[in-house]
Design a protein around this motif. Sequence first.
Motif, PDB file in Angstrom:
ATOM      1  N   LYS A  72      -8.809   5.707   4.979  1.00 17.68           N
ATOM      2  CA  LYS A  72      -7.890   6.154   3.941  1.00 17.68           C
ATOM      3  C   LYS A  72      -6.501   6.459   4.530  1.00 17.68           C
ATOM      4  O   LYS A  72      -5.478   6.031   3.988  1.00 17.68           O
ATOM      5  CB  LYS A  72      -8.496   7.401   3.274  1.00 17.68           C
ATOM      6  N   LEU A  73      -6.474   7.176   5.641  1.00 16.97           N
ATOM      7  CA  LEU A  73      -5.191   7.520   6.272  1.00 16.97           C
ATOM      8  C   LEU A  73      -4.429   6.255   6.681  1.00 16.97           C
ATOM      9  O   LEU A  73      -3.234   6.130   6.428  1.00 16.97           O
ATOM     10  CB  LEU A  73      -5.417   8.392   7.517  1.00 16.97           C
ATOM     11  N   LEU A  76      -2.885   4.497   3.754  1.00 13.94           N
ATOM     12  CA  LEU A  76      -1.684   5.178   3.266  1.00 13.94           C
ATOM     13  C   LEU A  76      -0.517   5.044   4.241  1.00 13.94           C
ATOM     14  O   LEU A  76       0.642   5.088   3.852  1.00 13.94           O
ATOM     15  CB  LEU A  76      -1.982   6.662   3.007  1.00 13.94           C
ATOM     16  N   MET A  77      -0.825   4.859   5.521  1.00 17.51           N
ATOM     17  CA  MET A  77       0.225   4.667   6.524  1.00 17.51           C
ATOM     18  C   MET A  77       0.640   3.204   6.599  1.00 17.51           C
ATOM     19  O   MET A  77       1.565   2.871   7.343  1.00 17.51           O
ATOM     20  CB  MET A  77      -0.276   5.122   7.906  1.00 17.51           C
ATOM     21  N   ASP A  78      -0.057   2.353   5.867  1.00 18.50           N
ATOM     22  CA  ASP A  78       0.234   0.921   5.841  1.00 18.50           C
ATOM     23  C   ASP A  78       0.120   0.289   7.231  1.00 18.50           C
ATOM     24  O   ASP A  78       0.963  -0.502   7.637  1.00 18.50           O
ATOM     25  CB  ASP A  78       1.632   0.676   5.242  1.00 18.50           C
ATOM     26  N   LEU A  79      -0.910   0.665   7.969  1.00 20.45           N
ATOM     27  CA  LEU A  79      -1.108   0.097   9.297  1.00 20.45           C
ATOM     28  C   LEU A  79      -2.324  -0.824   9.298  1.00 20.45           C
ATOM     29  O   LEU A  79      -3.352  -0.491   8.715  1.00 20.45           O
ATOM     30  CB  LEU A  79      -1.310   1.213  10.334  1.00 20.45           C
ATOM     31  N   SER A  80      -2.168  -1.981   9.932  1.00 19.32           N
ATOM     32  CA  SER A  80      -3.274  -2.935  10.024  1.00 19.32           C
ATOM     33  C   SER A  80      -4.145  -2.599  11.222  1.00 19.32           C
ATOM     34  O   SER A  80      -4.011  -3.182  12.292  1.00 19.32           O
ATOM     35  CB  SER A  80      -2.749  -4.358  10.173  1.00 19.32           C
ATOM     36  N   ASP A  97      -1.645  -3.337  14.610  1.00 16.37           N
ATOM     37  CA  ASP A  97      -0.769  -2.168  14.694  1.00 16.37           C
ATOM     38  C   ASP A  97      -1.323  -1.086  15.627  1.00 16.37           C
ATOM     39  O   ASP A  97      -0.930   0.088  15.545  1.00 16.37           O
ATOM     40  CB  ASP A  97      -0.537  -1.575  13.299  1.00 16.37           C
ATOM     41  N   ILE A 100       1.186   1.155  17.393  1.00 13.84           N
ATOM     42  CA  ILE A 100       1.808   2.217  16.594  1.00 13.84           C
ATOM     43  C   ILE A 100       0.867   3.416  16.503  1.00 13.84           C
ATOM     44  O   ILE A 100       1.287   4.559  16.598  1.00 13.84           O
ATOM     45  CB  ILE A 100       2.148   1.700  15.177  1.00 13.84           C
ATOM     46  N   GLU A 107       0.447  10.115  21.740  1.00 17.62           N
ATOM     47  CA  GLU A 107       0.567  11.321  20.921  1.00 17.62           C
ATOM     48  C   GLU A 107       0.173  11.097  19.464  1.00 17.62           C
ATOM     49  O   GLU A 107      -0.333  12.009  18.818  1.00 17.62           O
ATOM     50  CB  GLU A 107       1.961  11.939  21.033  1.00 17.62           C
ATOM     51  N   THR A 108       0.373   9.884  18.953  1.00 17.78           N
ATOM     52  CA  THR A 108      -0.041   9.631  17.569  1.00 17.78           C
ATOM     53  C   THR A 108      -1.569   9.590  17.461  1.00 17.78           C
ATOM     54  O   THR A 108      -2.151  10.155  16.536  1.00 17.78           O
ATOM     55  CB  THR A 108       0.586   8.328  17.043  1.00 17.78           C
ATOM     56  N   SER A 111      -2.778  13.071  17.437  1.00 17.95           N
ATOM     57  CA  SER A 111      -2.563  13.719  16.138  1.00 17.95           C
ATOM     58  C   SER A 111      -3.621  13.265  15.137  1.00 17.95           C
ATOM     59  O   SER A 111      -4.153  14.060  14.369  1.00 17.95           O
ATOM     60  CB  SER A 111      -1.182  13.367  15.580  1.00 17.95           C
ATOM     61  N   MET A 112      -3.916  11.969  15.171  1.00 22.25           N
ATOM     62  CA  MET A 112      -4.928  11.402  14.293  1.00 22.25           C
ATOM     63  C   MET A 112      -6.282  12.056  14.568  1.00 22.25           C
ATOM     64  O   MET A 112      -7.004  12.442  13.661  1.00 22.25           O
ATOM     65  CB  MET A 112      -4.987   9.896  14.574  1.00 22.25           C
ATOM     66  N   PHE A 114      -6.867  14.930  15.950  1.00 20.16           N
ATOM     67  CA  PHE A 114      -6.801  16.333  15.559  1.00 20.16           C
ATOM     68  C   PHE A 114      -7.045  16.490  14.061  1.00 20.16           C
ATOM     69  O   PHE A 114      -7.884  17.284  13.622  1.00 20.16           O
ATOM     70  CB  PHE A 114      -5.420  16.880  15.954  1.00 20.16           C
TER      71      PHE A 114
ATOM     72  N   ALA B   2       4.256   2.257   3.539  1.00 17.87           N
ATOM     73  CA  ALA B   2       3.464   3.486   3.641  1.00 17.87           C
ATOM     74  C   ALA B   2       3.808   4.426   2.482  1.00 17.87           C
ATOM     75  O   ALA B   2       4.940   4.463   2.019  1.00 17.87           O
ATOM     76  CB  ALA B   2       3.772   4.175   4.961  1.00 17.87           C
ATOM     77  N   ASP B   3       2.805   5.142   2.031  1.00 20.53           N
ATOM     78  CA  ASP B   3       3.031   6.124   0.978  1.00 20.53           C
ATOM     79  C   ASP B   3       2.954   7.525   1.587  1.00 20.53           C
ATOM     80  O   ASP B   3       1.889   8.123   1.675  1.00 20.53           O
ATOM     81  CB  ASP B   3       1.963   5.937  -0.113  1.00 20.53           C
ATOM     82  N   LEU B   7      -0.034  10.308   1.569  1.00 17.64           N
ATOM     83  CA  LEU B   7      -0.642  10.572   2.878  1.00 17.64           C
ATOM     84  C   LEU B   7      -0.709  12.085   3.136  1.00 17.64           C
ATOM     85  O   LEU B   7      -1.764  12.631   3.470  1.00 17.64           O
ATOM     86  CB  LEU B   7       0.186   9.888   3.977  1.00 17.64           C
ATOM     87  N   ALA B  58       1.084  17.539  13.711  1.00 13.84           N
ATOM     88  CA  ALA B  58       0.240  16.340  13.677  1.00 13.84           C
ATOM     89  C   ALA B  58       0.481  15.563  12.383  1.00 13.84           C
ATOM     90  O   ALA B  58       0.593  14.335  12.397  1.00 13.84           O
ATOM     91  CB  ALA B  58      -1.231  16.723  13.812  1.00 13.84           C
ATOM     92  N   LEU B  62       1.956  11.626  12.024  1.00 10.69           N
ATOM     93  CA  LEU B  62       1.289  10.552  11.291  1.00 10.69           C
ATOM     94  C   LEU B  62       2.243   9.941  10.266  1.00 10.69           C
ATOM     95  O   LEU B  62       2.303   8.722  10.107  1.00 10.69           O
ATOM     96  CB  LEU B  62       0.026  11.066  10.597  1.00 10.69           C
ATOM     97  N   GLY B  66       3.721   6.037  10.183  1.00 11.27           N
ATOM     98  CA  GLY B  66       3.719   5.180   9.002  1.00 11.27           C
ATOM     99  C   GLY B  66       5.092   4.610   8.711  1.00 11.27           C
ATOM    100  O   GLY B  66       5.236   3.619   7.989  1.00 11.27           O
ATOM    101  N   LYS B  69       7.143   0.708  11.046  1.00 10.24           N
ATOM    102  CA  LYS B  69       7.327  -0.700  10.671  1.00 10.24           C
ATOM    103  C   LYS B  69       8.493  -0.911   9.716  1.00 10.24           C
ATOM    104  O   LYS B  69       9.203  -1.901   9.806  1.00 10.24           O
ATOM    105  CB  LYS B  69       6.035  -1.242  10.039  1.00 10.24           C
TER     106      LYS B  69
END
Lengths: 212, 82
Positions: A72-73, A76-80, A97, A100, A107-108, A111-112, A114, B2-3, B7, B58, B62, B66, B69
């Motif tokens: 889901k995350l 919403l982040m539009d990452l493949s 992606d 990214i 660090e991303t 965060s994910m 976490f 991205a939304d 999110l 965090a 995120l 997003g 890109k």
Amino acid sequence: MNDNEVLVLDVPAVEEARKTAAVQWGLDPRDVDVKVIEEEKSFFGLLGRKLRVEVRPVAPLVLLRGRNILEKLLLLMDLSVTPEITEEGRLNLSGQDAGIIIGKYGETLKSMEFIVNLIARDVDEGEKIYLDSDGYRQRRELSLQRLALAAARKAVRKGKPTYLEPMTSWERRIVHMTLKENSEVETRSVGETPSRKVVVWPLRSGPSSRRR
Amino acid sequence: MADYRELVDFIVRRLVTDPDKVQVTAENDDRGVISIMIRVAPEDVGRVIGKRGATINAIRLLAKAGAVKENERVDVDIREEE
């Protein structure tokens, strides 16, 4: 797998058992396996047959929940990037992606990890969820080992403690383990998360002579 | 694309004790930054910020991931008193 992760249900159809169990565990219907253990020829006439089934999650609950949250995350982040449960019980993020999602120094990804742990482990105190992205952790482990050895050389050469950047507990542990057998230095973690970091002390002018 | 609003909303709703009080808004400020503002019940503010800001940071990272890109600029904040 845990015994309380099995449900025995009496249902008219397999699909219904799948839905009921998924709702109860906070999963998707695709996340459970249904096995028919008894088929009762109807004594109820019009109601037709009745099945007794055993339902099990296809993987540990916390990992399935974690994977669903990640999907889901990432959407919403539009990452493949696709999350998958690995044999080692981690969640691997793979796709074009991936760079990214790892981010600068990971660090991303941290965060994910976490956020997913905060959400997925909210209800039950399952085991911590670890994320990886196509071998990132192994690459990071190697670079942390090199960093630790360089810090030890510097501490010994200067006769002064060397402070490393803030790290997660997993990263600090790698540094401690790398220098454990090194008789010229001692390592400690100082400060509080998220700025907790490792200090590498040269032993000759180290903490033993300076300790309060 | 991205939304960011969805999110942040998705995450925050799962962290708080009172999801009905969660409100997340998105605004474009005059410098072209997409500004996401979180409002939650007073007793949930600490939960969203986290120890030493770990949770809100965090969430911020995120949202920024997003935005990579599309090369957009996004920031996330929480209204602390109301």
